[in-house]
Scaffold this motif. Sequence first.
Motif, PDB file in Angstrom:
ATOM      1  N   LEU A 280     -10.993  -8.359   0.826  1.00 16.69           N
ATOM      2  CA  LEU A 280      -9.684  -7.823   1.193  1.00 16.69           C
ATOM      3  C   LEU A 280      -9.586  -6.387   0.678  1.00 16.69           C
ATOM      4  N   LEU A 281      -9.194  -5.483   1.573  1.00 16.42           N
ATOM      5  CA  LEU A 281      -8.899  -4.112   1.146  1.00 16.42           C
ATOM      6  C   LEU A 281      -7.407  -3.877   1.289  1.00 16.42           C
ATOM      7  N   VAL A 282      -6.825  -3.206   0.316  1.00 19.00           N
ATOM      8  CA  VAL A 282      -5.436  -2.762   0.440  1.00 19.00           C
ATOM      9  C   VAL A 282      -5.407  -1.257   0.201  1.00 19.00           C
ATOM     10  N   GLU A 283      -4.427  -0.594   0.809  1.00 19.60           N
ATOM     11  CA  GLU A 283      -4.332   0.874   0.714  1.00 19.60           C
ATOM     12  C   GLU A 283      -2.944   1.283   0.229  1.00 19.60           C
ATOM     13  N   PRO A 284      -2.559   0.862  -0.964  1.00 18.20           N
ATOM     14  CA  PRO A 284      -1.208   1.194  -1.410  1.00 18.20           C
ATOM     15  C   PRO A 284      -1.098   2.646  -1.865  1.00 18.20           C
ATOM     16  N   GLY A 285       0.022   3.244  -1.594  1.00 18.09           N
ATOM     17  CA  GLY A 285       0.308   4.580  -2.108  1.00 18.09           C
ATOM     18  C   GLY A 285       1.583   4.514  -2.922  1.00 18.09           C
ATOM     19  N   ARG A 286       2.690   4.345  -2.201  1.00 19.62           N
ATOM     20  CA  ARG A 286       4.008   4.361  -2.822  1.00 19.62           C
ATOM     21  C   ARG A 286       4.160   3.325  -3.938  1.00 19.62           C
ATOM     22  N   ALA A 287       3.627   2.105  -3.690  1.00 24.21           N
ATOM     23  CA  ALA A 287       3.851   1.027  -4.665  1.00 24.21           C
ATOM     24  C   ALA A 287       3.197   1.344  -6.011  1.00 24.21           C
ATOM     25  N   LEU A 288       2.170   2.201  -6.013  1.00 21.29           N
ATOM     26  CA  LEU A 288       1.524   2.552  -7.283  1.00 21.29           C
ATOM     27  C   LEU A 288       2.159   3.775  -7.933  1.00 21.29           C
ATOM     28  N   LEU A 289       2.576   4.734  -7.128  1.00 19.52           N
ATOM     29  CA  LEU A 289       3.027   6.012  -7.686  1.00 19.52           C
ATOM     30  C   LEU A 289       4.531   6.247  -7.625  1.00 19.52           C
ATOM     31  N   GLY A 290       5.201   5.621  -6.655  1.00 11.18           N
ATOM     32  CA  GLY A 290       6.591   5.982  -6.357  1.00 11.18           C
ATOM     33  C   GLY A 290       7.491   5.984  -7.573  1.00 11.18           C
TER      34      GLY A 290
END
Length: 422
Positions: A261-271
């Motif tokens: 499984l690949l995930v591409e989180p941005g906001r959830a890590l940095l927001g």
Amino acid sequence: MFVCDDVPVADIARDAGTPVYVYSAGAIRDAYTSLDRALAGHPHAIHYALKAQSTLAILRLLRGLGSAADANSGGEIDVALRAGFLPSEIVFSGVGKTSEEIERAVALGVKTINVESAGELQRIEQTATRLGTRARVALRINPDIDPESHPHISTGMKTTKFGMSTREAMSLFGVIGRRPSLEAAGLHVHIGSQITSLEPLRKAAALAAGMARDLRHAGVSLDHVDVGGGLGISYDASPVPTFEAYARTILGELRHSPVQLLVEPGRALLGSAGILVTRVLDVKTQHGGKRFVVVDASMTELLRPALYQAFHRIQPVSEAGPSEPPETADVVGPVCETSDTLGVDRALPRLAVGDLLVIRDTGAYGFVMASNYNRRPLPPEVLVESRPSTELRAGPSTALRAGAWRIIRRRQTIEDQLALEE
Ligand code: LLP
């Protein structure tokens, strides 16, 4: 008094000036490790989406935690490499890739190129053939699922430009199988951003898992299913799904699948790990009675309110006295546009020129969307490191400031801007 990991924000503003972005290394670390732990039940890789925030120090911090990268342009590939990510740790996305970008990604041998169309697949194939190599590709599915988010950041509906239908993807996997310079690495689906309902994410994961199974039965074994990013954060303190709930939802659909499984989180890590600190420049009451607090941050530092009417909490750095009743005002920037409004009808204590305000949850899609409109300089960025980390200890000692915060990107000067001009 507003503090970031025990460091008074007022100290940072005094030394670094305003407007200034401030990030908490501890908050980034907590978010990353929580998500990683939540996904632990299945082979997975977290490909942090650089588009959310891509300052080198932040990328090095994430890579140190074990993160891989999702790059959406040649520039993001370059920055990821500069931050230490290996080509094999980078997935390359993007709805329009230039021939130079395709050539670079193929030559580097990135983990996968997320393919948006039949034409793009053909261009990748031609490039790989010319370079005498094999390109690993994942087909991006447009599943026609409404993510129930803002229309500007909904990407998985058939009325949007992203990806291809499941039917087209199934037939293109047949094409990939017949091309020696292509390798079918995976499936990609990213339906949007700031998604706070898990059901659309579940549906997209279910569709991808089902397709991977059908392909396996047809003799195509994929390495991975990439369910993209999109998990939202709370901008107004109302509850949003936790990483655990998100992981349960996704893994519920992929549990029996042998693929990674690949995930591409941005906001959830940095927001929620970043704030924008700004100073009051003026306070005025317009002749109709409407009150305005003019601050030194604007749509050029934080575009989200102007572009999406996004809500960010705004708080004073110093607490108001208990007897002071709040006053309602619009918080606006100095740019010559009425859309340069950071907060509408906000209840704030009586403010004076020079007071500091914090605009919260601006760690993702804040700095990266900043511009030089009105010849305003890009703001500096500060990383607060509350705990001793190897990264800090290994860094040059001059980069360390009292209170363990440091400037990870200096304020742009007018000379920096003019350096590019005739
Ligand atoms: N993967 C792909 C292919 C994407 O297009 C995006 C975001 C992500 C991952 C990361 O999504 P996240 O986990 O951050 O939701 N500027 C907008 C957000 C645009 C998102 C674009 N794509 C905003 O300020 O709300």
